[in-house]
Design an enzyme around this catalytic site. Sequence first.
Site, PDB file in Angstrom:
ATOM      1  N   HIS A 269      23.290  37.546  -6.723  1.00  0.00           N
ATOM      2  CA  HIS A 269      23.044  37.490  -5.288  1.00  0.00           C
ATOM      3  C   HIS A 269      21.624  37.896  -4.908  1.00  0.00           C
ATOM      4  CE1 HIS A 269      24.631  36.719  -1.295  1.00  0.00           C
ATOM      5  NE2 HIS A 269      23.770  37.632  -0.908  1.00  0.00           N
TER       6      HIS A 269
ATOM      7  N   TYR B 123      17.585  36.215  -2.751  1.00  0.00           N
ATOM      8  CA  TYR B 123      16.485  36.785  -1.987  1.00  0.00           C
ATOM      9  C   TYR B 123      15.167  36.664  -2.739  1.00  0.00           C
ATOM     10  CZ  TYR B 123      20.536  38.238   0.515  1.00  0.00           C
ATOM     11  OH  TYR B 123      21.728  38.210   1.184  1.00  0.00           O
TER      12      TYR B 123
ATOM     13  N   ARG C 194      35.715  22.946  -6.165  1.00  0.00           N
ATOM     14  CA  ARG C 194      34.342  22.621  -6.571  1.00  0.00           C
ATOM     15  C   ARG C 194      34.322  22.329  -8.072  1.00  0.00           C
ATOM     16  NH1 ARG C 194      31.334  28.523  -6.895  1.00  0.00           N
ATOM     17  NH2 ARG C 194      29.531  27.222  -7.301  1.00  0.00           N
ATOM     18  N   ARG C 195      33.230  21.768  -8.532  1.00  0.00           N
ATOM     19  CA  ARG C 195      32.987  21.543  -9.959  1.00  0.00           C
ATOM     20  C   ARG C 195      34.068  20.687 -10.600  1.00  0.00           C
ATOM     21  NH1 ARG C 195      31.711  27.902 -11.074  1.00  0.00           N
ATOM     22  NH2 ARG C 195      29.487  27.901 -10.672  1.00  0.00           N
TER      23      ARG C 195
ATOM     24  N   HIS D 246      27.787  25.447   1.088  1.00  0.00           N
ATOM     25  CA  HIS D 246      27.059  26.615   1.593  1.00  0.00           C
ATOM     26  C   HIS D 246      25.740  26.807   0.873  1.00  0.00           C
ATOM     27  CE1 HIS D 246      25.936  30.723   2.444  1.00  0.00           C
ATOM     28  NE2 HIS D 246      26.061  31.017   1.176  1.00  0.00           N
ATOM     29  N   PHE D 247      25.745  26.839  -0.464  1.00  0.00           N
ATOM     30  CA  PHE D 247      24.492  27.200  -1.116  1.00  0.00           C
ATOM     31  C   PHE D 247      23.478  26.067  -1.121  1.00  0.00           C
ATOM     32  CE2 PHE D 247      27.128  26.466  -5.090  1.00  0.00           C
ATOM     33  CZ  PHE D 247      26.450  25.365  -5.572  1.00  0.00           C
ATOM     34  N   HIS D 248      23.915  24.843  -0.805  1.00  0.00           N
ATOM     35  CA  HIS D 248      22.912  23.793  -0.613  1.00  0.00           C
ATOM     36  C   HIS D 248      22.199  23.929   0.729  1.00  0.00           C
ATOM     37  CE1 HIS D 248      24.602  21.800  -4.177  1.00  0.00           C
ATOM     38  NE2 HIS D 248      23.437  21.179  -4.220  1.00  0.00           N
TER      39      HIS D 248
END
Length: 540
Positions: free
Chosen positions: A215, A219, A429-430, A366-368
Amino acid sequence: MTRSDRLSLAHLWVAIAAFGVASAMALMQALSRASLDLPWRSAKMYYLSVTAHGVLMALVFTTFFIMAFGYVVVSRTLDQEPTGLKLAWAGFWIALVGTLMAAVTVLSGRATVLYTFYPPLQAHPAFYIGLTLVIVGSWCWSVVMLLSYRTWRGTRPDRPAPLPMHGMIATVIVWLIATIGVAAEVLFQLIPWSLGWSKTVDPVLARMLFWYFGHPLVYFWLLPAYVLWYTVLPKVVGGKLFSDPLARLVFVMFILFSTPVGFHHQFMDPGVSAGWKLLHTFLTFAILFPSFITAFTVTASMEVGGRAKGATGLLDWIGKLPWRDPLFSSVALSMILFAVGGIGGAINASFGMNAVVHNTAFIQGHFHLTVGSAVALTFMGAAYWLLPRLSGRELELPLLARVQPYLWFVGMVLFSFSNHLTGLMGMPRRIYDASYGGSTVAAAWRGLTGLSAIGGVFLFASAAFFMLVMLGTGLAGKRITPQRVEWAEPLQPAAPGRGWFDRYWVWTAVAVVLVLIAYAYPLWMHLQMTRYGSPGFKPY
């Protein structure tokens, strides 16, 4: 061209090459998940492309770009060459060798372990060793950045650090603390296990160490993007930074709260008690606050620029902004997408809602919007701005550069939003075959997976435009006198003396204490338990 510029360009071109390969892998995934009947489509190819895309885009592209930008910040804000150029070049070659090792291993089908490389899925040792070398190379960069700052500070003991350098020092601190976890996982678990020195591995411990790193990695990607938002964007729009102290506060808050949040990625995992997951939830919500400050400060800075150009109404300043400038449009559009991604992040960090979306397509949606938009799109826009200034070549194919951010935005809306929706409908997913062999439940996803594939085509076209501009500029761009790298000035001058925000050792010490509070006891308790190791599995 200075020695520092050559160093930055070397890193930048590796980042661009990794981005190109990763983008091709992404198109293969999007079309495969739409269940299109393609000649190369297979489960093995799909999972190979998932791993290659994740590793090259999230680890290699970002790391090399950040290192390139860091050296630019040193040379252009401290007015000096990086201290320790030999170490800097050594770090580059170590990271490049590691990248090639990992990439060849993945593309040859010997590391189908996905970006998170969770055991008991097992890769060839070259994959783990290669990624270790990438981290070692980044540590060399980190040392050079800190030595350069110390050299500058030695002659200017009472001046505040330039804001771009302040942000990059925060990036280095976050990275050095975070990579302790993944280094421990790879060196003490995965490499000996993959070499056959140990027969089994502890998957729960590996996941705890991975997410200790995983995580704050977000950042590490995001902080250099914030440096660009705070220190370059206001200059591009013709305005000034709304508040220098707020920007400095944001970077300090990221030092404090980036690392002790990893258990919110393990809500569904055994081996971590609910109390520790709750603590990490609170700390995760704390890290939302600096992003809220950033949204306000950067938007206010853009409004200052729009009003400086004559806007007087409530919102007409938006039309005064330079929407044809690819750096500005990249950052502005990435901010819009990141706002939506931030809402999804709050959902992921909430235990009850996480149980609904865990391991569904919602997560990849989300992470895209975070690494795929706030970070990648900002870095692409920054490349349009950086490459001519470093290489002394005029940007080629400017029309493609102007169109490219908008293509990315449309593609990401189609791709990400459809994945959010299918995730809420229960689509995992995946998965290679989204039709689940003709399942009636999966039939409800079919239209949205097709929409996701269309989004993937838009994204691939946008990536191709970016690559054409980069290669055209590097190979055929007209020789020009490079423009200066100019940084935004604040509305109110920064305080003249060295303040508490520059006391990095204090913030680092507090961050380490928070890490110990969040991780020391649960890790110690896990090591006291009876643990059952797992042998390795290689699906292909």
